[in-house]
Design a protein around this motif. Sequence first.
Motif, short mmCIF file in Angstrom:
data_model
loop_
_atom_site.label_atom_id
_atom_site.label_comp_id
_atom_site.label_asym_id
_atom_site.label_seq_id
_atom_site.Cartn_x
_atom_site.Cartn_y
_atom_site.Cartn_z
N PHE A 286 0.75 -1.12 0.16
CA PHE A 286 0.04 -0.21 -0.04
C PHE A 286 0.76 1.28 0.02
CE2 PHE A 286 -2.76 3.09 2.35
CZ PHE A 286 -3.72 3.17 1.05
N ASP A 287 2.06 1.08 0.82
CA ASP A 287 2.89 2.45 0.67
C ASP A 287 3.48 2.60 -0.63
OD1 ASP A 287 4.76 4.38 2.20
OD2 ASP A 287 6.08 2.88 1.36
N PRO B 16 -5.46 5.82 -11.09
CA PRO B 16 -6.15 5.92 -9.97
C PRO B 16 -7.56 6.43 -10.21
CG PRO B 16 -4.51 7.55 -9.76
CD PRO B 16 -4.29 6.71 -10.99
N LEU C 108 -7.12 11.10 -3.43
CA LEU C 108 -7.27 9.58 -2.87
C LEU C 108 -7.94 9.52 -1.50
CD1 LEU C 108 -7.35 6.77 -4.18
CD2 LEU C 108 -5.01 6.23 -2.85
N PHE C 109 -7.61 10.25 -0.40
CA PHE C 109 -8.21 10.09 0.84
C PHE C 109 -9.46 10.74 0.90
CE2 PHE C 109 -3.66 8.93 1.44
CZ PHE C 109 -3.99 7.91 2.13
N SER D 181 -2.08 2.00 -9.87
CA SER D 181 -1.38 3.12 -9.47
C SER D 181 -1.08 3.81 -10.58
CB SER D 181 0.13 2.38 -9.20
OG SER D 181 0.17 1.48 -8.03
N LEU E 199 0.69 4.22 -2.86
CA LEU E 199 0.68 5.77 -2.61
C LEU E 199 1.92 6.23 -3.16
CD1 LEU E 199 -0.54 5.46 1.18
CD2 LEU E 199 -1.94 5.99 -0.80
N SER E 200 3.10 6.05 -3.03
CA SER E 200 4.07 6.66 -3.57
C SER E 200 4.37 6.58 -4.92
CB SER E 200 5.49 5.83 -3.12
OG SER E 200 5.67 4.57 -3.81
N LEU F 44 1.50 7.26 -6.96
CA LEU F 44 0.22 8.05 -7.35
C LEU F 44 0.85 9.50 -8.04
CD1 LEU F 44 -2.40 7.59 -4.63
CD2 LEU F 44 -2.22 6.29 -6.81
#
Length: 413
Positions: free
Chosen positions: A5-6, A50, A18-19, A47, A9-10, A12
């Motif tokens: 998941f990290d 998105p 996203l949040f 990725s 996120l990196s 994107l």
Amino acid sequence: AFVKFDRFLSRLPAGIQLFSMFHANPHLLGLVAEIVGAAPRLAEHLSRRPSVLDSVLSADFFEAPPPPEELEREIERLLAQAKDMEDVLDNARRWAGDRKFQIGVQSLRGLIQPAAAARALSNIADAALGRLLPRVESEFARHHGTIAGSAMVVIAMGKLGGREIMPESDLDLIFVYATPDGTEVSDGARPLAPTQYFARLSQRLISALCARTGEGRLYAVDMRLRPSGTAGPIASSLEAFVRYHDEAAWTWEHMALTRARVVAGPDRLRERIEAVIAEVLTRPRDPDTLLSDVAEMRTRMEDEHRADTIWEVKHLRGGLIDVEFITQYLQLKHAHAHPAVLSPNTRTALEAIREAGLIDDAAAELLIEAVGLWQGVLGMVRLTVEGGSLEDRDGKVPEALGEVLARDRKSVG
């Protein structure tokens, strides 16, 4: 899953909210966690794109995939908006990637059976090929002109031919062209002889499918099933295609031809090719020679692709290759008297073989169940495992993946 998941996120793009989407739609976080933790190939697309999460929120994302005609209209609208060929390639990749993502998520959630997922993925590839070919031809003609009265078709073999595509499957393709007698060169500013013309045109189409753009790659292409294999020309003339299967083709090449399906090109040449294939496959054959040839080919394949674990269900003894070989053997043995057994789809062919009374019901049912099971397992493994072994360091299948495989075992029928 946290590490993945990290990494997700990196990668994107900047500015993706996203949040905010997770806050407004909490169920999306569960879906993303499931994808990132269990399906690395889907996570890769997520990725890069998105914005595909917007489609997850649409009412039809989890409904049955659209029919081929709707897919063709959909990609045609997108490609018609392209400003140039680079745009065409990017739009095709975005469209196919989003559609494959949808099928992958439905498969992961158990909302679509393996056979239906394979058909849907095959329909996506068909639509992409059918809509890319005329654009590649038009772009090619700008430099080299056209050959009046000529045409080229794309023949799908293997899993695409049988509408059994799986995640990350290569496309096994053959190109066949026809030109009027006496044709010497094309009529463009840089004229080419027919053999060169269609070889380069075929190569352009392969590049359109395989080239990596900012949107990734559309498909990998395998040309080894063409006449004479890697030693043969990229594109075959109709006359050469007929002559090869009359005079030089091995039994295994006719086995492969049982899976042939014309997927792109003009109807007139398509019908001629289909007639040629049907004539080749319905010829009478010596049953002993046929059996010996098929058994020898299976032995050679086992030597080249030995299965080391029970999860290599394609090459495992009793696995998918064996079911396909049995089916193709029965088709070649009986098609002369029972042409209805010819179908590029393994399950459909087995059902026709059973209907014709060529094997008993129990054997047919076993083979049909086996092809469904092996295709389901292989499709899920392709979707969820990225390289390496299915098993962990302790020799166990991860619990979550085991639950998915057990669930799919119940649904393959």
